[in-house]
Design a protein around this motif. Sequence first.
Motif, PDB file in Angstrom:
ATOM      1  N   SER A   1      36.673  44.318  40.831  1.00 15.26           N
ATOM      2  CA  SER A   1      37.224  43.027  41.235  1.00 15.26           C
ATOM      3  C   SER A   1      38.719  43.198  41.451  1.00 15.26           C
ATOM      4  N   PRO A   2      39.327  42.360  42.281  1.00 12.56           N
ATOM      5  CA  PRO A   2      40.764  42.514  42.524  1.00 12.56           C
ATOM      6  C   PRO A   2      41.575  42.200  41.274  1.00 12.56           C
ATOM      7  N   ILE A   3      42.703  42.886  41.126  1.00 13.51           N
ATOM      8  CA  ILE A   3      43.576  42.609  39.978  1.00 13.51           C
ATOM      9  C   ILE A   3      44.589  41.525  40.320  1.00 13.51           C
ATOM     10  N   ILE A   4      44.908  41.393  41.622  1.00 12.24           N
ATOM     11  CA  ILE A   4      45.817  40.347  42.093  1.00 12.24           C
ATOM     12  C   ILE A   4      45.296  39.846  43.432  1.00 12.24           C
ATOM     13  N   ARG A   5      45.390  38.549  43.632  1.00 14.21           N
ATOM     14  CA  ARG A   5      45.090  37.985  44.941  1.00 14.21           C
ATOM     15  C   ARG A   5      46.164  36.966  45.279  1.00 14.21           C
ATOM     16  N   THR A   6      46.530  36.912  46.553  1.00 16.54           N
ATOM     17  CA  THR A   6      47.525  35.932  46.973  1.00 16.54           C
ATOM     18  C   THR A   6      46.875  34.565  47.054  1.00 16.54           C
ATOM     19  N   ARG A   7      47.686  33.568  47.113  1.00 16.98           N
ATOM     20  CA  ARG A   7      47.171  32.224  47.362  1.00 16.98           C
ATOM     21  C   ARG A   7      46.656  32.191  48.792  1.00 16.98           C
ATOM     22  N   PHE A   8      45.901  31.167  49.131  1.00 17.51           N
ATOM     23  CA  PHE A   8      45.429  31.021  50.502  1.00 17.51           C
ATOM     24  C   PHE A   8      46.603  30.648  51.394  1.00 17.51           C
ATOM     25  N   HIS A   9      46.750  31.365  52.492  1.00 25.83           N
ATOM     26  CA  HIS A   9      47.804  31.088  53.454  1.00 25.83           C
ATOM     27  C   HIS A   9      47.343  30.001  54.415  1.00 25.83           C
ATOM     28  N   GLY A  10      48.276  29.382  55.116  1.00 29.38           N
ATOM     29  CA  GLY A  10      47.958  28.326  56.066  1.00 29.38           C
ATOM     30  C   GLY A  10      47.315  28.828  57.346  1.00 29.38           C
ATOM     31  N   ALA A  11      47.427  30.112  57.607  1.00 22.17           N
ATOM     32  CA  ALA A  11      46.836  30.707  58.814  1.00 22.17           C
ATOM     33  C   ALA A  11      46.095  31.976  58.408  1.00 22.17           C
TER      34      ALA A  11
ATOM     35  N   THR B   1      30.407  56.001  46.731  1.00 23.03           N
ATOM     36  CA  THR B   1      30.705  56.162  45.310  1.00 23.03           C
ATOM     37  C   THR B   1      31.082  54.862  44.621  1.00 23.03           C
ATOM     38  N   ALA B   2      31.516  53.850  45.390  1.00 21.58           N
ATOM     39  CA  ALA B   2      31.879  52.567  44.775  1.00 21.58           C
ATOM     40  C   ALA B   2      31.799  51.459  45.813  1.00 21.58           C
ATOM     41  N   ARG B   3      31.509  50.256  45.325  1.00 18.78           N
ATOM     42  CA  ARG B   3      31.531  49.050  46.147  1.00 18.78           C
ATOM     43  C   ARG B   3      32.394  48.020  45.417  1.00 18.78           C
ATOM     44  N   TYR B   4      33.385  47.491  46.098  1.00 18.13           N
ATOM     45  CA  TYR B   4      34.310  46.532  45.499  1.00 18.13           C
ATOM     46  C   TYR B   4      34.034  45.142  46.056  1.00 18.13           C
ATOM     47  N   GLY B   5      34.039  44.154  45.165  1.00 18.11           N
ATOM     48  CA  GLY B   5      33.877  42.767  45.580  1.00 18.11           C
ATOM     49  C   GLY B   5      32.455  42.253  45.547  1.00 18.11           C
ATOM     50  N   LEU B   6      31.511  43.034  45.082  1.00 14.25           N
ATOM     51  CA  LEU B   6      30.130  42.549  45.033  1.00 14.25           C
ATOM     52  C   LEU B   6      29.964  41.463  43.986  1.00 14.25           C
ATOM     53  N   GLU B   7      30.508  41.679  42.797  1.00  8.38           N
ATOM     54  CA  GLU B   7      30.364  40.696  41.724  1.00  8.38           C
ATOM     55  C   GLU B   7      31.333  39.536  41.906  1.00  8.38           C
TER      56      GLU B   7
ATOM     57  N   ILE C   1      33.336  43.010  51.670  1.00  7.54           N
ATOM     58  CA  ILE C   1      33.375  43.963  50.557  1.00  7.54           C
ATOM     59  C   ILE C   1      34.033  45.257  51.031  1.00  7.54           C
ATOM     60  N   ILE C   2      34.374  46.101  50.081  1.00 14.26           N
ATOM     61  CA  ILE C   2      35.006  47.386  50.364  1.00 14.26           C
ATOM     62  C   ILE C   2      34.118  48.473  49.780  1.00 14.26           C
ATOM     63  N   ILE C   3      33.931  49.525  50.547  1.00 12.44           N
ATOM     64  CA  ILE C   3      33.094  50.641  50.122  1.00 12.44           C
ATOM     65  C   ILE C   3      33.938  51.906  50.087  1.00 12.44           C
ATOM     66  N   THR C   4      33.790  52.684  49.006  1.00 15.00           N
ATOM     67  CA  THR C   4      34.413  54.002  48.932  1.00 15.00           C
ATOM     68  C   THR C   4      33.347  55.038  49.210  1.00 15.00           C
ATOM     69  N   ALA C   5      33.661  55.965  50.101  1.00 11.77           N
ATOM     70  CA  ALA C   5      32.729  57.042  50.452  1.00 11.77           C
ATOM     71  C   ALA C   5      33.408  58.380  50.256  1.00 11.77           C
TER      72      ALA C   5
END
Length: 192
Positions: free
Chosen positions: A128-138, A84-90, A69-73
């Motif tokens: 929540s993220p607005i864009i995510r890449t596909r899973f990479h091979g590595a 002030t915010a937590r991203y990725g919890l939901e 997760i990502i936290i804003t302080a």
Amino acid sequence: MKTGTELITSSTDGRVLWWDTRQFSKGPIDTLLLTESTDSKERIVGGSVLEFNAEAGANKFLVGTESGIIITANKKPKKNVEITARYGLESGRHLGPIYALNRSIPNQRYFLSVGDWTAKIWFEELKSPIIRTRFHGAYLTDGCFSPTRPGVFFLTRKDGWMDIWDLYYRQNEFAYSHKVSDSALTCIKLNY
């Protein structure tokens, strides 16, 4: 910070510490404990990466955690630091530690996170993220936005490849990929 003598450290013990370089012997001037709420309990999570850009706010910091997760302080002068915010919890959390955080140069409210096999783009007002890449091979190791072209970002991988994504060209696959080394690429920085 405004004095130019403060620095921040983050650790896997879950503490973010603010220091004044003129007074190292006195210890940290402020402390933030990184927490994540799960099932009505709060647990401490380790910090894995910090991001600070004065243009995004002189007191605002992003902290990537080992739990994905990502936290804003915010650290305002003469006040206690606060989350002030937590991203990725939901939704949208990385499946492991976050290895890179980078704000977009043209618009500081957008930021990139790199962890596990994906990179994600976030907007400050959404959890929540607005864009995510596909899973990479590595496994991905680092990433950063282009300083001159919005929508372009670079990713490094453990298999020695560097991928360049251009969201204005295509969103579901990289625009260019190049084998740089037979060893893992662990860091990327662009001059501007």
